[in-house]
Design an enzyme around this catalytic site. Structure first.
Site, PDB file in Angstrom:
ATOM      1  N   PRO A 148      58.257  82.077  59.812  1.00 23.70           N
ATOM      2  CA  PRO A 148      58.022  82.334  61.439  1.00 23.70           C
ATOM      3  C   PRO A 148      56.517  81.632  61.051  1.00 23.70           C
ATOM      4  O   PRO A 148      55.358  82.023  61.887  1.00 23.70           O
ATOM      5  CB  PRO A 148      58.207  84.259  61.627  1.00 23.70           C
ATOM      6  CG  PRO A 148      57.943  84.731  60.311  1.00 23.70           C
ATOM      7  CD  PRO A 148      58.242  83.235  59.195  1.00 23.70           C
ATOM      8  N   CYS A 149      56.444  80.011  60.891  1.00 21.68           N
ATOM      9  CA  CYS A 149      55.138  79.385  60.958  1.00 21.68           C
ATOM     10  C   CYS A 149      54.807  79.560  62.172  1.00 21.68           C
ATOM     11  O   CYS A 149      53.633  79.426  63.014  1.00 21.68           O
ATOM     12  CB  CYS A 149      54.894  78.080  61.119  1.00 21.68           C
ATOM     13  SG  CYS A 149      56.341  76.952  61.205  1.00 21.68           S
ATOM     14  N   HIS A 150      56.108  79.646  63.258  1.00 20.87           N
ATOM     15  CA  HIS A 150      55.499  79.717  65.000  1.00 20.87           C
ATOM     16  C   HIS A 150      54.572  80.968  64.561  1.00 20.87           C
ATOM     17  O   HIS A 150      53.949  80.833  66.506  1.00 20.87           O
ATOM     18  CB  HIS A 150      56.977  79.892  65.953  1.00 20.87           C
ATOM     19  CG  HIS A 150      57.495  80.733  66.266  1.00 20.87           C
ATOM     20  ND1 HIS A 150      58.898  80.785  64.680  1.00 20.87           N
ATOM     21  CD2 HIS A 150      58.168  81.618  65.873  1.00 20.87           C
ATOM     22  CE1 HIS A 150      59.221  82.001  64.796  1.00 20.87           C
ATOM     23  NE2 HIS A 150      58.885  82.572  65.763  1.00 20.87           N
TER      24      HIS A 150
END
EC number: 2.1.1.63
Length: 158
Positions: free
Chosen positions: A125-127
């Site tokens: 989950p880089c977001h």
């Protein structure tokens, strides 16, 4: 051989690529991983698991993923991507937080660069990583998609 398929989602079609070891790319058109590799447009177990779990995520039936991964990157990039997996659904963190998790507080920019190279969007989950000033920062899928994903997870601060 790289296996590739795509699924529809509320934020556009998502490409899933996998090897026989696991998922190697989840992202949007055009794919950035293996751009000139011939693909077999069939499925394998990793692609099927990934597609099913992403569909569950988009209808709010899944908040974590259990997908076999086969990512390629430097040791540092791999460590950043592993740290990203510790940021829970519905929460955000900063690049500085990830740098501190890696016991390297001065590596904030390097963490940002590694975050930007994450080949497994949404699942890794880089977001969920934002700037120290609580502002949205870069996302390979575009800031509109990042904003949508954060809102989907209940974060309406952005």
């Amino acid at each position: 051989m790289i296996i590739q398929t795509s699924i529809s989602s509320p934020i556009d079609d998502i490409i899933i690529q996998a090897t026989d070891k696991g998922v190697s790319y989840v992202g949007f058109y055009p794919p950035v991983e293996h751009p000139h590799t011939p693909f077999e447009r069939v499925t394998n177990k990793a692609v099927l698991i990934c597609a099913a779990q992403l569909n569950e995520y988009f209808v709010k039936k899944r908040t974590t993923f259990d997908v076999p991964l086969d990512t390629k990157g430097t040791v540092f990039q791999q460590s950043v991507w592993q740290a990203l997996l510790t940021v829970p659904f519905g929460q955000s963190q900063t690049y500085g937080y990830i740098a501190n998790q890696l016991n390297n507080p001065k590596a904030v920019r390097a963490v940002g660069a590694a975050n930007g190279k994450n080949p497994i969007s949404i699942i890794v989950p880089c977001h969920r990583i934002i700037g120290a000033n609580a502002k949205l920062t870069g996302y390979a899928g575009g800031l509109d998609r990042k904003r949508w994903l954060l809102k989907h997870e209940g974060l309406n601060l952005y």
